[in-house]
Design a protein around this motif. Structure first.
Motif, PDB file in Angstrom:
ATOM      1  N   GLN A 127       0.846  -1.186   0.000  1.00 22.35           N
ATOM      2  CA  GLN A 127       0.000   0.000   0.000  1.00 22.35           C
ATOM      3  C   GLN A 127       0.885   1.241   0.000  1.00 22.35           C
ATOM      4  OE1 GLN A 127      -2.756   0.244   3.253  1.00 22.35           O
ATOM      5  NE2 GLN A 127      -3.643   2.151   2.521  1.00 22.35           N
ATOM      6  N   ILE A 128       0.585   2.185  -0.882  1.00 22.52           N
ATOM      7  CA  ILE A 128       1.317   3.446  -0.948  1.00 22.52           C
ATOM      8  C   ILE A 128       0.657   4.417   0.030  1.00 22.52           C
ATOM      9  CG2 ILE A 128       2.042   5.348  -2.419  1.00 22.52           C
ATOM     10  CD1 ILE A 128       1.717   3.441  -4.818  1.00 22.52           C
ATOM     11  N   ARG A 129       1.474   5.068   0.847  1.00 19.83           N
ATOM     12  CA  ARG A 129       0.942   6.009   1.841  1.00 19.83           C
ATOM     13  C   ARG A 129       0.340   7.233   1.166  1.00 19.83           C
ATOM     14  NH1 ARG A 129       4.727   7.108   6.855  1.00 19.83           N
ATOM     15  NH2 ARG A 129       2.805   8.048   7.499  1.00 19.83           N
ATOM     16  N   GLN A 130      -0.754   7.716   1.754  1.00 22.02           N
ATOM     17  CA  GLN A 130      -1.387   8.927   1.250  1.00 22.02           C
ATOM     18  C   GLN A 130      -0.554  10.142   1.629  1.00 22.02           C
ATOM     19  OE1 GLN A 130      -5.252   8.475   3.132  1.00 22.02           O
ATOM     20  NE2 GLN A 130      -6.160   8.170   1.121  1.00 22.02           N
ATOM     21  N   ILE A 131      -0.675  11.197   0.840  1.00 24.24           N
ATOM     22  CA  ILE A 131       0.057  12.431   1.112  1.00 24.24           C
ATOM     23  C   ILE A 131      -0.616  13.185   2.256  1.00 24.24           C
ATOM     24  CG2 ILE A 131       0.826  14.611   0.132  1.00 24.24           C
ATOM     25  CD1 ILE A 131       0.537  13.160  -2.629  1.00 24.24           C
ATOM     26  N   ARG A 132      -1.920  13.380   2.119  1.00 22.28           N
ATOM     27  CA  ARG A 132      -2.702  14.079   3.139  1.00 22.28           C
ATOM     28  C   ARG A 132      -3.449  13.076   3.998  1.00 22.28           C
ATOM     29  NH1 ARG A 132      -6.219  18.190  -0.490  1.00 22.28           N
ATOM     30  NH2 ARG A 132      -4.535  19.130  -1.656  1.00 22.28           N
ATOM     31  N   ARG A 133      -3.602  13.423   5.265  1.00 24.40           N
ATOM     32  CA  ARG A 133      -4.416  12.595   6.150  1.00 24.40           C
ATOM     33  C   ARG A 133      -5.889  12.901   5.874  1.00 24.40           C
ATOM     34  NH1 ARG A 133      -4.748  14.594  11.204  1.00 24.40           N
ATOM     35  NH2 ARG A 133      -6.793  13.840  11.657  1.00 24.40           N
ATOM     36  N   VAL A 134      -6.711  11.883   5.763  1.00 20.91           N
ATOM     37  CA  VAL A 134      -8.136  12.084   5.513  1.00 20.91           C
ATOM     38  C   VAL A 134      -8.790  12.503   6.828  1.00 20.91           C
ATOM     39  CG1 VAL A 134     -10.277  10.969   4.781  1.00 20.91           C
ATOM     40  CG2 VAL A 134      -8.127  10.379   3.672  1.00 20.91           C
ATOM     41  N   PRO A 135      -9.461  13.679   6.853  1.00 20.05           N
ATOM     42  CA  PRO A 135     -10.080  14.125   8.097  1.00 20.05           C
ATOM     43  C   PRO A 135     -11.256  13.240   8.486  1.00 20.05           C
ATOM     44  CG  PRO A 135     -10.618  15.622   6.310  1.00 20.05           C
ATOM     45  CD  PRO A 135      -9.641  14.632   5.776  1.00 20.05           C
ATOM     46  N   GLU A 136     -11.436  13.093   9.776  1.00 17.10           N
ATOM     47  CA  GLU A 136     -12.529  12.273  10.286  1.00 17.10           C
ATOM     48  C   GLU A 136     -13.710  13.180  10.601  1.00 17.10           C
ATOM     49  OE1 GLU A 136     -13.106   8.755  13.617  1.00 17.10           O
ATOM     50  OE2 GLU A 136     -11.221   9.838  13.444  1.00 17.10           O
ATOM     51  N   ARG A 137     -14.879  12.823  10.106  1.00 14.40           N
ATOM     52  CA  ARG A 137     -16.075  13.638  10.337  1.00 14.40           C
ATOM     53  C   ARG A 137     -16.537  13.497  11.771  1.00 14.40           C
ATOM     54  NH1 ARG A 137     -20.109  12.296   5.541  1.00 14.40           N
ATOM     55  NH2 ARG A 137     -21.487  12.527   7.306  1.00 14.40           N
ATOM     56  N   LEU A 138     -17.048  14.586  12.331  1.00 13.27           N
ATOM     57  CA  LEU A 138     -17.475  14.597  13.721  1.00 13.27           C
ATOM     58  C   LEU A 138     -18.649  13.651  13.965  1.00 13.27           C
ATOM     59  CD1 LEU A 138     -16.790  15.904  16.398  1.00 13.27           C
ATOM     60  CD2 LEU A 138     -18.430  17.710  15.894  1.00 13.27           C
ATOM     61  N   ASP A 139     -19.524  13.497  12.978  1.00 10.85           N
ATOM     62  CA  ASP A 139     -20.668  12.592  13.157  1.00 10.85           C
ATOM     63  C   ASP A 139     -20.263  11.120  13.051  1.00 10.85           C
ATOM     64  OD1 ASP A 139     -20.161  12.888  10.464  1.00 10.85           O
ATOM     65  OD2 ASP A 139     -22.260  12.658   9.875  1.00 10.85           O
ATOM     66  N   HIS A 140     -19.031  10.831  12.648  1.00 10.16           N
ATOM     67  CA  HIS A 140     -18.537   9.449  12.593  1.00 10.16           C
ATOM     68  C   HIS A 140     -17.734   9.064  13.839  1.00 10.16           C
ATOM     69  CE1 HIS A 140     -18.773   9.201   7.919  1.00 10.16           C
ATOM     70  NE2 HIS A 140     -19.959   9.268   8.487  1.00 10.16           N
ATOM     71  N   ILE A 141     -17.440  10.049  14.689  1.00 13.39           N
ATOM     72  CA  ILE A 141     -16.710   9.778  15.930  1.00 13.39           C
ATOM     73  C   ILE A 141     -17.729   9.378  16.999  1.00 13.39           C
ATOM     74  CG2 ILE A 141     -15.203  10.766  17.707  1.00 13.39           C
ATOM     75  CD1 ILE A 141     -14.218  12.750  15.605  1.00 13.39           C
ATOM     76  N   PRO A 142     -17.473   8.314  17.756  1.00  7.49           N
ATOM     77  CA  PRO A 142     -18.430   7.909  18.798  1.00  7.49           C
ATOM     78  C   PRO A 142     -18.668   9.039  19.805  1.00  7.49           C
ATOM     79  CG  PRO A 142     -16.704   6.259  18.520  1.00  7.49           C
ATOM     80  CD  PRO A 142     -16.330   7.429  17.681  1.00  7.49           C
ATOM     81  N   GLU A 143     -19.918   9.162  20.258  1.00 12.77           N
ATOM     82  CA  GLU A 143     -20.309  10.243  21.162  1.00 12.77           C
ATOM     83  C   GLU A 143     -19.529  10.179  22.476  1.00 12.77           C
ATOM     84  OE1 GLU A 143     -24.447  11.801  23.057  1.00 12.77           O
ATOM     85  OE2 GLU A 143     -24.510  10.917  21.053  1.00 12.77           O
ATOM     86  N   GLU A 144     -19.242   8.983  22.928  1.00  8.41           N
ATOM     87  CA  GLU A 144     -18.488   8.815  24.172  1.00  8.41           C
ATOM     88  C   GLU A 144     -17.071   9.401  24.041  1.00  8.41           C
ATOM     89  OE1 GLU A 144     -16.558   5.023  26.287  1.00  8.41           O
ATOM     90  OE2 GLU A 144     -18.731   4.882  26.036  1.00  8.41           O
ATOM     91  N   GLU A 145     -16.439   9.204  22.886  1.00  9.72           N
ATOM     92  CA  GLU A 145     -15.096   9.737  22.659  1.00  9.72           C
ATOM     93  C   GLU A 145     -15.112  11.267  22.605  1.00  9.72           C
ATOM     94  OE1 GLU A 145     -11.609   9.378  19.292  1.00  9.72           O
ATOM     95  OE2 GLU A 145     -13.036   7.731  19.499  1.00  9.72           O
ATOM     96  N   VAL A 146     -16.184  11.848  22.038  1.00  8.77           N
ATOM     97  CA  VAL A 146     -16.305  13.307  21.976  1.00  8.77           C
ATOM     98  C   VAL A 146     -16.458  13.880  23.380  1.00  8.77           C
ATOM     99  CG1 VAL A 146     -17.735  15.217  21.145  1.00  8.77           C
ATOM    100  CG2 VAL A 146     -17.269  13.277  19.641  1.00  8.77           C
ATOM    101  N   LYS A 147     -17.264  13.220  24.222  1.00 10.75           N
ATOM    102  CA  LYS A 147     -17.480  13.703  25.594  1.00 10.75           C
ATOM    103  C   LYS A 147     -16.205  13.588  26.429  1.00 10.75           C
ATOM    104  CE  LYS A 147     -22.412  12.843  25.926  1.00 10.75           C
ATOM    105  NZ  LYS A 147     -23.470  12.039  26.540  1.00 10.75           N
TER     106      LYS A 147
END
Length: 178
Positions: free
Chosen positions: A143-163
């Motif tokens: 696998q070739i590494r990506q240049i930019r990191r793909v941002p993670e959407r806030l609605d895809h992050i578990p609510e517990e981790e956000v709190k």
């Protein structure tokens, strides 16, 4: 020649299959990386007249990211070969017609000066989504590494981790946002 040296030599001359995820990547920056693997520039045996490049499989070409206003301003040239067959197509129109063409044209342009670039482009497989056919996927080993990191959407992050995310400060209860 020892068995270890034989395997090392075989690995050097063998064509390796690489996968590159184009999601949120600039196609022109990505093309320079893909070019290195297609032409074999990453191998110690590289020579301009030697065809020692590898195979690259690009996925998620539908989700590429052009810089700034390039979707509306960048135009691609095409000629049918017939008189009056020249046309210019804007990037967003070309991407809507075929989501693989912008990556393909970027890689082709990046290999300018390569005498074998038409032959080299045959080792580039581009897919608009994440699905890769089984006969291609069984060959992929790197696998070739990506240049930019793909941002993670806030609605895809578990609510517990956000709190539980560390806060810099807590606003007082009587604080009013305007």
């Amino acid at each position: 020649m020892s068995a270890a040296k034989r395997v090392q030599q075989w690995a050097t001359f063998a064509r390796t299959w690489h996968v590159f995820d184009c999601k949120w990547q600039d196609p022109y920056e990505s093309a320079n990386i893909i070019k290195k693997y297609l032409m074999g520039l990453h191998k110690p045996i590289y020579h301009p007249l030697n065809d020692c490049g590898d195979v690259v499989v690009c996925i998620n070409s539908r989700n590429i990211a052009l810089r700034g206003d390039d979707w509306r301003q960048r135009a691609y040239f095409h000629h049918t070969g017939y008189p009056g067959g020249a046309s210019w197509t804007l990037a967003w129109e070309l991407h809507n017609k075929d989501p693989t063409l912008i990556i393909k044209k970027a890689v082709y342009r990046a290999m300018k000066g390569n005498l074998q670039r038409r032959h080299t482009m045959e080792r580039l497989f581009i897919y608009p989504g994440e699905h890769i056919p089984a006969e291609v996927q069984q060959n992929v080993s790197n696998q070739i590494r990506q240049i930019r990191r793909v941002p993670e959407r806030l609605d895809h992050i578990p609510e517990e981790e956000v709190k539980n995310f560390p806060k810099v400060m807590d606003y007082p209860e009587n604080y009013i946002l305007k």
